[in-house]
Design an enzyme around this catalytic site. Structure first.
Site, PDB file in Angstrom:
ATOM      1  CB  SER A 138      -0.856   0.002   1.273  1.00  0.00           C
ATOM      2  OG  SER A 138      -1.489   1.243   1.454  1.00  0.00           O
ATOM      3  CE1 TYR A 151      -4.026  -2.476   5.337  1.00  0.00           C
ATOM      4  CE2 TYR A 151      -3.425  -0.173   5.058  1.00  0.00           C
ATOM      5  CZ  TYR A 151      -3.770  -1.399   4.512  1.00  0.00           C
ATOM      6  OH  TYR A 151      -3.847  -1.548   3.147  1.00  0.00           O
TER       7      TYR A 151
HETATM    8  N1  LIG Z   1      -8.726  -0.455  -1.383  1.00  0.00           N
HETATM    9  C1  LIG Z   1      -7.706   0.311  -1.044  1.00  0.00           C
HETATM   10  O1  LIG Z   1      -7.828   1.560  -0.940  1.00  0.00           O
HETATM   11  C2  LIG Z   1      -6.351  -0.303  -0.825  1.00  0.00           C
HETATM   12  C3  LIG Z   1      -5.220   0.534  -0.865  1.00  0.00           C
HETATM   13  C4  LIG Z   1      -3.962  -0.024  -0.649  1.00  0.00           C
HETATM   14  C5  LIG Z   1      -3.820  -1.374  -0.416  1.00  0.00           C
HETATM   15  N2  LIG Z   1      -4.940  -2.171  -0.383  1.00  0.00           N
HETATM   16  C6  LIG Z   1      -4.741  -3.607  -0.124  1.00  0.00           C
HETATM   17  O2  LIG Z   1      -5.317  -4.330  -1.189  1.00  0.00           O
HETATM   18  C7  LIG Z   1      -5.650  -5.633  -0.740  1.00  0.00           C
HETATM   19  C8  LIG Z   1      -7.049  -5.987  -1.216  1.00  0.00           C
HETATM   20  O3  LIG Z   1      -7.969  -5.110  -0.613  1.00  0.00           O
HETATM   21  P1  LIG Z   1      -9.292  -4.604  -1.327  1.00  0.00           P
HETATM   22  O4  LIG Z   1      -9.171  -3.146  -1.470  1.00  0.00           O
HETATM   23  O5  LIG Z   1      -9.585  -5.399  -2.518  1.00  0.00           O
HETATM   24  O6  LIG Z   1     -10.335  -4.868  -0.146  1.00  0.00           O
HETATM   25  P2  LIG Z   1     -11.672  -5.758  -0.099  1.00  0.00           P
HETATM   26  O7  LIG Z   1     -12.567  -5.398  -1.205  1.00  0.00           O
HETATM   27  O8  LIG Z   1     -12.152  -5.618   1.313  1.00  0.00           O
HETATM   28  O9  LIG Z   1     -11.147  -7.253  -0.328  1.00  0.00           O
HETATM   29  C9  LIG Z   1     -10.400  -7.933   0.644  1.00  0.00           C
HETATM   30  C10 LIG Z   1     -10.266  -9.387   0.256  1.00  0.00           C
HETATM   31  O10 LIG Z   1      -9.570 -10.086   1.294  1.00  0.00           O
HETATM   32  C11 LIG Z   1     -10.345 -11.220   1.706  1.00  0.00           C
HETATM   33  N3  LIG Z   1     -10.156 -11.514   3.125  1.00  0.00           N
HETATM   34  C12 LIG Z   1     -10.401 -10.701   4.177  1.00  0.00           C
HETATM   35  N4  LIG Z   1     -10.165 -11.334   5.326  1.00  0.00           N
HETATM   36  C13 LIG Z   1      -9.762 -12.592   4.988  1.00  0.00           C
HETATM   37  C14 LIG Z   1      -9.373 -13.741   5.734  1.00  0.00           C
HETATM   38  N5  LIG Z   1      -9.360 -13.729   7.071  1.00  0.00           N
HETATM   39  N6  LIG Z   1      -9.018 -14.858   5.067  1.00  0.00           N
HETATM   40  C15 LIG Z   1      -9.045 -14.890   3.717  1.00  0.00           C
HETATM   41  N7  LIG Z   1      -9.386 -13.837   2.948  1.00  0.00           N
HETATM   42  C16 LIG Z   1      -9.749 -12.708   3.582  1.00  0.00           C
HETATM   43  C17 LIG Z   1     -11.792 -10.814   1.421  1.00  0.00           C
HETATM   44  O11 LIG Z   1     -12.618 -11.943   1.209  1.00  0.00           O
HETATM   45  P3  LIG Z   1     -13.585 -12.627   2.298  1.00  0.00           P
HETATM   46  O12 LIG Z   1     -14.237 -11.523   3.058  1.00  0.00           O
HETATM   47  O13 LIG Z   1     -14.494 -13.415   1.435  1.00  0.00           O
HETATM   48  O14 LIG Z   1     -12.685 -13.478   3.123  1.00  0.00           O
HETATM   49  C18 LIG Z   1     -11.624 -10.072   0.100  1.00  0.00           C
HETATM   50  O15 LIG Z   1     -11.586 -10.978  -0.960  1.00  0.00           O
HETATM   51  C19 LIG Z   1      -5.488  -5.621   0.787  1.00  0.00           C
HETATM   52  O16 LIG Z   1      -4.262  -6.229   1.131  1.00  0.00           O
HETATM   53  C20 LIG Z   1      -5.424  -4.142   1.125  1.00  0.00           C
HETATM   54  O17 LIG Z   1      -4.679  -3.884   2.287  1.00  0.00           O
HETATM   55  C21 LIG Z   1      -6.189  -1.666  -0.585  1.00  0.00           C
END
Ligand SMILES: NC(=O)c1ccc[n+]([C@@H]2O[C@H](COP(=O)([O-])OP(=O)(O)OC[C@H]3O[C@@H](n4cnc5c(N)ncnc54)[C@H](OP(=O)(O)O)[C@@H]3O)[C@@H](O)[C@H]2O)c1
Length: 268
Positions: A138, A151
């Site tokens: 991130s 985080y």
């Molecule tokens: N969106 C942003 O602004 C942003 C910015 C920088 C970095 N990121 C990073 O990008 C990555 C993906 O995030 P996203 O934005 O796509 O968020 P998201 O839409 O909330 O997706 C998160 C994913 O992780 C899975 N997950 C959560 N807890 C889990 C667990 N205990 N075991 C297995 N899977 C789990 C969720 O699926 P289930 O709930 O079905 O388990 C979902 O598929 C993360 O690492 C986040 O830190 C996001």
């Protein structure tokens, strides 16, 4: 059979990885907790791209979860050629306002499962001719972030771990990328306890993944997907200035989200 293993594939950035890797005609193993979503996505991608997509429901914050994924691959005769460590979530607030159980889950998911899965799949990845590891970090990884404390630190861990591994594997057929998105409109904001409006004008998950795949193809070690002036400027600032600037911005954000309660430590 060679497969791309994608964690957090049920929605957001992980789902987009699944879509774009399926379009490259790679077979997939989709990992997350939401079984229905994984199965629906796997079925759709199989029909659309004539690939095999396996759904493996698993809570990666549980101990030995990575071993369960590795065992599944072995039992199914699947050889990982790609590993996308994407699953993760955030928690916003002062440290003492966070539930310890949620903090532990976040650290297990964002760091421990990522390292364990990489460790367990690396021997197989080394056997491939063009293997990839993409770890989703991130822009929060580049500085301490008050009120997003653990985080942001977990993402610094992912960034440093990935860069170290990139160098360690130089000269081999395994390319390692730390992908560093900025605000991306997914479920992330809501899960983290943030105001989803902060993410509305961010870069789309599709664009983040497109850029990530291009960077991985090019063998890059780190990709920041958005041109964010503060991230650039921080390279030239002393650490105390970075810390203070981060604190100032974080307080403004907490105010904007109408969460001054979280921004002020509780009185003794
Ligand atoms: N969106 C942003 O602004 C942003 C910015 C920088 C970095 N990121 C990073 O990008 C990555 C993906 O995030 P996203 O934005 O796509 O968020 P998201 O839409 O909330 O997706 C998160 C994913 O992780 C899975 N997950 C959560 N807890 C889990 C667990 N205990 N075991 C297995 N899977 C789990 C969720 O699926 P289930 O709930 O079905 O388990 C979902 O598929 C993360 O690492 C986040 O830190 C996001």
């Amino acid at each position: 059979m060679n497969v791309a293993v994608i964690t957090g594939a049920s929605m957001g950035i992980g789902e987009e990885f699944a879509r774009q890797l399926a379009a490259r005609r790679l077979d997939l193993v989709l990992v997350a907790r939401s079984e229905d979503k994984l199965r629906a996505l796997a079925g759709e991608l199989e029909r659309r791209h004539s690939i095999r997509a396996h759904a493996f429901p698993c809570d990666l914050s549980e101990p030995a979860a990575a071993e369960r994924v590795a065992t599944y691959l072995t039992e199914e005769g699947l050889h990982p050629g790609w590993l996308v460590n994407n699953a993760g979530f955030g928690l916003i607030g002062t440290l003492d306002s966070m539930e310890l159980v949620r903090l532990r889950q976040m650290m297990m998911l964002n760091m421990v499962s990522l390292v364990e899965l990489t460790h367990l799949l690396l021997p197989q990845l080394r056997l491939g001719r063009d293997s990839r590891i993409i770890n989703v970090a991130s822009t929060a990884a580049f500085q301490p972030v008050p009120f997003f404390n653990v985080y942001a630190a977990s993402k610094t861990f992912v960034l440093n771990f990935s860069e170290a591994l990139h160098e360690e594997l130089r000269g081999t057929d395994v390319r390692v990328l730390a992908l560093c998105p900025g605000p991306t409109p997914t479920n992330f904001g809501e899960t983290s306890g943030m105001d989803p409006r902060l993410f509305q004008r961010g870069q789309s998950a599709a664009s983040v993944v497109r850029m990530g795949l291009r960077a991985s193809d090019a063998g890059r070690a780190v990709l920041v997907t958005q041109r964010l002036l503060p991230i650039f400027l921080m390279r030239f600032l002393p650490r105390f200035a970075v810390r203070m600037a981060a604190g100032y911005v974080a307080r403004m954000m907490m105010k904007k989200m109408d969460r001054p309660d979280r921004a002020t430590p509780p009185k003794a």
